[in-house]
Design an enzyme around this catalytic site. Structure first.
Site, PDB file in Angstrom:
ATOM      1  N   GLU A  27       8.243   1.424  16.068  1.00 30.14           N
ATOM      2  CA  GLU A  27       9.321   1.832  15.476  1.00 30.14           C
ATOM      3  C   GLU A  27       9.391   3.264  15.479  1.00 30.14           C
ATOM      4  O   GLU A  27       8.295   3.939  15.761  1.00 30.14           O
ATOM      5  CB  GLU A  27       9.331   1.135  13.506  1.00 30.14           C
ATOM      6  CG  GLU A  27       9.539  -0.441  13.990  1.00 30.14           C
ATOM      7  CD  GLU A  27       9.774  -0.804  12.542  1.00 30.14           C
ATOM      8  OE1 GLU A  27       9.768  -0.283  11.709  1.00 30.14           O
ATOM      9  OE2 GLU A  27       9.757  -2.248  12.588  1.00 30.14           O
ATOM     10  N   CYS A  78      -3.151   1.605   6.614  1.00 25.64           N
ATOM     11  CA  CYS A  78      -3.445   0.879   7.786  1.00 25.64           C
ATOM     12  C   CYS A  78      -4.024   1.925   8.865  1.00 25.64           C
ATOM     13  O   CYS A  78      -4.704   1.376   9.838  1.00 25.64           O
ATOM     14  CB  CYS A  78      -1.946   0.251   8.330  1.00 25.64           C
ATOM     15  SG  CYS A  78      -0.722   1.542   8.419  1.00 25.64           S
ATOM     16  N   ASN A 124       0.684  -1.287   0.023  1.00 28.70           N
ATOM     17  CA  ASN A 124       0.102   0.071   0.274  1.00 28.70           C
ATOM     18  C   ASN A 124       0.602   1.296  -0.075  1.00 28.70           C
ATOM     19  O   ASN A 124       0.428   2.298  -0.477  1.00 28.70           O
ATOM     20  CB  ASN A 124      -1.254  -0.075   1.148  1.00 28.70           C
ATOM     21  CG  ASN A 124      -0.402  -0.084   2.545  1.00 28.70           C
ATOM     22  OD1 ASN A 124       0.735  -0.598   2.553  1.00 28.70           O
ATOM     23  ND2 ASN A 124      -0.883   0.997   3.273  1.00 28.70           N
TER      24      ASN A 124
HETATM   25  P1  NAP Z   1       0.232  -9.140   3.631  1.00 27.31           P
HETATM   26  O1  NAP Z   1      -0.510  -9.975   2.741  1.00 27.31           O
HETATM   27  O2  NAP Z   1       0.258  -9.330   5.034  1.00 27.31           O
HETATM   28  O3  NAP Z   1       1.514  -9.261   3.053  1.00 27.31           O
HETATM   29  C1  NAP Z   1       2.638  -8.328   3.750  1.00 27.31           C
HETATM   30  C2  NAP Z   1       4.151  -8.942   3.141  1.00 27.31           C
HETATM   31  O4  NAP Z   1       4.138 -10.289   3.629  1.00 27.31           O
HETATM   32  C3  NAP Z   1       4.166  -9.109   1.529  1.00 27.31           C
HETATM   33  O5  NAP Z   1       5.400  -8.760   1.198  1.00 27.31           O
HETATM   34  C4  NAP Z   1       3.788 -10.426   1.831  1.00 27.31           C
HETATM   35  O6  NAP Z   1       4.246 -10.888   0.106  1.00 27.31           O
HETATM   36  C5  NAP Z   1       4.722 -10.908   2.636  1.00 27.31           C
HETATM   37  N1  NAP Z   1       4.152 -12.490   2.925  1.00 27.31           N
HETATM   38  C6  NAP Z   1       2.789 -12.924   3.150  1.00 27.31           C
HETATM   39  N2  NAP Z   1       2.751 -14.046   3.482  1.00 27.31           N
HETATM   40  C7  NAP Z   1       4.215 -14.461   4.198  1.00 27.31           C
HETATM   41  C8  NAP Z   1       4.751 -15.255   4.617  1.00 27.31           C
HETATM   42  N3  NAP Z   1       3.999 -16.433   4.879  1.00 27.31           N
HETATM   43  N4  NAP Z   1       5.897 -15.045   5.077  1.00 27.31           N
HETATM   44  C9  NAP Z   1       6.534 -14.103   5.160  1.00 27.31           C
HETATM   45  N5  NAP Z   1       6.069 -13.145   4.213  1.00 27.31           N
HETATM   46  C10 NAP Z   1       5.101 -13.092   3.864  1.00 27.31           C
HETATM   47  O7  NAP Z   1      -0.287  -7.649   3.651  1.00 27.31           O
HETATM   48  P2  NAP Z   1      -0.588  -6.683   2.374  1.00 27.31           P
HETATM   49  O8  NAP Z   1      -2.008  -7.373   1.769  1.00 27.31           O
HETATM   50  O9  NAP Z   1       0.548  -6.665   1.586  1.00 27.31           O
HETATM   51  O10 NAP Z   1      -0.705  -5.426   3.231  1.00 27.31           O
HETATM   52  C11 NAP Z   1      -1.936  -4.881   3.805  1.00 27.31           C
HETATM   53  C12 NAP Z   1      -1.868  -4.871   5.097  1.00 27.31           C
HETATM   54  O11 NAP Z   1      -0.939  -4.383   5.780  1.00 27.31           O
HETATM   55  C13 NAP Z   1      -3.111  -4.357   5.809  1.00 27.31           C
HETATM   56  O12 NAP Z   1      -3.363  -5.291   6.944  1.00 27.31           O
HETATM   57  C14 NAP Z   1      -2.565  -3.243   6.585  1.00 27.31           C
HETATM   58  O13 NAP Z   1      -3.411  -2.787   7.549  1.00 27.31           O
HETATM   59  C15 NAP Z   1      -1.250  -3.762   6.709  1.00 27.31           C
HETATM   60  N6  NAP Z   1      -0.343  -2.390   6.893  1.00 27.31           N
HETATM   61  C16 NAP Z   1       0.189  -2.146   8.142  1.00 27.31           C
HETATM   62  C17 NAP Z   1       0.730  -1.123   8.482  1.00 27.31           C
HETATM   63  C18 NAP Z   1       1.204  -0.457   9.871  1.00 27.31           C
HETATM   64  O14 NAP Z   1       2.190   0.279   9.882  1.00 27.31           O
HETATM   65  N7  NAP Z   1       0.621  -1.134  10.844  1.00 27.31           N
HETATM   66  C19 NAP Z   1       1.288  -0.120   7.381  1.00 27.31           C
HETATM   67  C20 NAP Z   1       0.775  -0.643   6.278  1.00 27.31           C
HETATM   68  C21 NAP Z   1       0.105  -1.955   6.026  1.00 27.31           C
HETATM   69  P3  NAP Z   1       3.523 -10.971  -1.147  1.00 27.31           P
HETATM   70  O15 NAP Z   1       2.479  -9.688  -1.300  1.00 27.31           O
HETATM   71  O16 NAP Z   1       4.244 -11.049  -2.282  1.00 27.31           O
HETATM   72  O17 NAP Z   1       2.516 -12.277  -0.821  1.00 27.31           O
END
Ligand code: NAP
Length: 517
Positions: A466, A287, A155
């Site tokens: 962080e 997020c 995102n």
């Molecule tokens: P995601 O599906 O959890 O993926 C995040 C990262 O983790 C991606 O690089 C993904 O790779 C990788 N990943 C997925 N499965 C994994 C595994 N089993 N082992 C290691 N890495 C793995 O999240 P997203 O859909 O990309 O992002 C949206 C989410 O991020 C939302 O829930 C949002 O709230 C959260 N977010 C939180 C913050 C914060 O600071 N709290 C900031 C931004 C976003 P792939 O995509 O290549 O599969």
């Protein structure tokens, strides 16, 4: 705009751009058009192994002798090159994510640059404690951890990646980064910049591919000593499970379902603009998005009408048009998930005040993953639309009667990332903020960031903080060193007291002596 040729974005391993060892690739799709943008390397455990070996050589090589100033200057040089390539980075980020270019130009890329500048300054000015006893001196130093894995979502791709790379480099670690496979472009440009500024090979490495393949192999690798992960709560749980048996240091920045609390004494016009921005910026894919708007009943209709007026005026479509306020969602699957939630609301008789459908756009954007901004009311507190993170342009409206009611609804959820409070009553601002169960509260503003402040969530929104010294703490190991001091001999003591008296007292005064008690 120059014609785009479809190339393969490669890994950056051991100082070189290389394909995945298996030779396999994935497709990177442009969300605004639904067409192929790049092929990317589809890495796996062999690529991880190779990168880990290179990182180990880098860790044992000249990089370990780079002092604080050298590492700070390196971060400054990276920031400088990013500034020179700002327009290219902004365009790449907009095309890869589908978000409006006015956002990537003014927010994503400038903040990514600021991350490097900030952490260059942070380590230049970093201090640690010392504690003094008569018999010993204790001093604390930070040392780098070693090999850290950085895993980031789609995102805010470059912004969140640099939020981790900058402090990790500044602290002297070696890094393997895995960006989301859906947004690999600016991470690759960052690797180019890092290569240009002359970092020893193996210090920063980039592996593209799927989370379940290369991501999982990376976090499970025994030589990875720390993991900084930003992503969804479900994935965060898998990362925590993989890290626990190896006692890896872990920072988890996870999902949010953040309340925007609007009290009747707020400045209505400013509040409506702020709540709209919090709910719909980046199509709600932040997020920290204020996806639950809680409004005091006496002004509920006025807030709803104000929001509708603002939403109707927001231009949706081509992300590269500077007037566009709402771009595309990241993927067709993500849009289908959002549509599913809106369907649940409709099935339960909720009121969809606006949106709830795909917009009509002309080619090539008719093939893009767009969705109209959607405002829904009439849902119970236990509805999945109130309780679960939708991560799209869908915002719920709920009415409350008083402060206690508002706080109860705001906290009645498993997440605890952030909240926004709109009021002109200062005492209420303090009272309500302190009662909210979340890591960050904004009063009469949203997304106002200062990189020195702690960033992170309560409950299912993550573990750890962080930002500022918290990032230096995470990307470093604190080590305390205690040095025994010699006990002064009685004659040394007498001498010290005599010389103190001679130095500070006028000649006619009697030198100080310690009386026995
Ligand atoms: P995601 O599906 O959890 O993926 C995040 C990262 O983790 C991606 O690089 C993904 O790779 C990788 N990943 C997925 N499965 C994994 C595994 N089993 N082992 C290691 N890495 C793995 O999240 P997203 O859909 O990309 O992002 C949206 C989410 O991020 C939302 O829930 C949002 O709230 C959260 N977010 C939180 C913050 C914060 O600071 N709290 C900031 C931004 C976003 P792939 O995509 O290549 O599969």
């Amino acid at each position: 705009m120059a014609e785009h040729t479809i190339s393969t974005l490669q890994n950056f391993v051991d100082g070189r751009f290389v394909p995945a060892i298996s030779g396999r690739t994935l497709e990177d799709i442009e969300p605004a058009k639904g067409t192929l943008l790049h092929h990317i390397a589809r890495s796996g455990s062999q690529d991880v192994e190779q990168a880990v070996q290179s990182a180990r050589c880098a860790w044992e090589g000249p990089w370990s002798r780079w002092d604080t100033e050298a590492r700070a200057a390196l971060c400054d040089r990276i920031a400088q090159r990013m500034e020179e390539r700002l327009e290219e980075l902004a365009l790449a980020e907009s095309r890869d994510t589908g978000k409006p270019i006015q956002l990537t130009r003014n927010l994503d890329i400038p903040r990514a640059i600021a991350n490097f500048r900030f952490f260059a300054g942070a380590i230049r000015h970093d201090t640690t404690h010392s504690h003094h006893q008569a018999e010993a001196l204790h001093y604390t130093r930070r040392r780098p951890i070693g090999l850290v894995a950085l895993i980031t979502p789609w995102n805010l791709p470059l912004y969140l990646l640099t939020w981790k790379v900058a402090p990790a480099l500044a602290m002297g670690n070696v890094i393997i980064a895995k960006p989301s496979e859906m947004t690999p472009w600016t991470a690759t440009l960052l690797a180019e910049i890092i290569e240009e500024v002359g970092l020893p090979k193996g210090v920063f490495q980039l592996l593209h591919g799927l989370g379940t393949e290369v991501g999982q192999a990376l976090i499970e690798h025994p030589q990875v000593q720390a993991i900084s992960f930003t992503g969804g709560t479900l994935t965060g749980a898998k990362v925590a499970a993989a890290a626990a048996p190896h006692f890896k240091k872990l920072s988890l920045e996870l999902g949010g379902k953040n309340p925007t609390l609007i009290f009747e004494d707020c400045d209505l016009a400013t509040t409506i603009q702020g709540a709209c921005r919090a709910g719909f910026a980046n199509q709600g894919q932040i997020c920290l998005a204020g996806s639950r708007i809680l409004v005091q009943r006496s002004i509920f209709d006025a807030v709803r009408d104000g929001l509708l007026h603002t939403l109707h005026s927001m231009q949706i479509g081509d992300p590269l048009d500077p007037q566009t306020k709402l771009g595309a969602l990241i993927s067709a699957e993500h849009r289908a998930k959002i549509e599913h939630y809106v369907q649940i609301a409709q099935d339960h008789g909720a009121t969809v005040h606006c949106g709830g459908h795909r917009p009509t756009l002309s080619a090539p954007f008719d093939q893009g993953f767009f969705y109209t901004p959607t405002l829904i009311s009439g849902l119970p507190q236990n509805s999945p639309l109130i309780q679960e993170e939708i991560f799209g342009p869908v915002v719920t409206l709920q009415a409350f009667d008083d402060e206690a009611d508002a706080i109860g609804m705001a906290n009645d959820i498993r997440y605890g990332l952030s909240a926004t409070v709109w009021t002109r009553d200062l005492q209420r601002a303090h009272r309500v903020s302190a009662a909210l169960e979340c890591g960050m509260v904004w009063v009469n503003t949203w997304l106002q960031r200062d990189l020195r402040t702690p960033f992170g969530g309560f409950k299912a929104s993550g573990i750890g903080r962080e930002g500022g010294s918290h990032s230096l703490d995470f990307f470093g190991e604190l080590q305390n060193i205690t040095i025994a001091l010699d006990h002064p001999t009685p004659s040394e003591q007498t001498g010290a007291l005599a010389s103190f008296g001679q130095r500070t007292l006028p000649p006619q005064a009697t030198p100080l002596t310690r009386s026995r008690s």
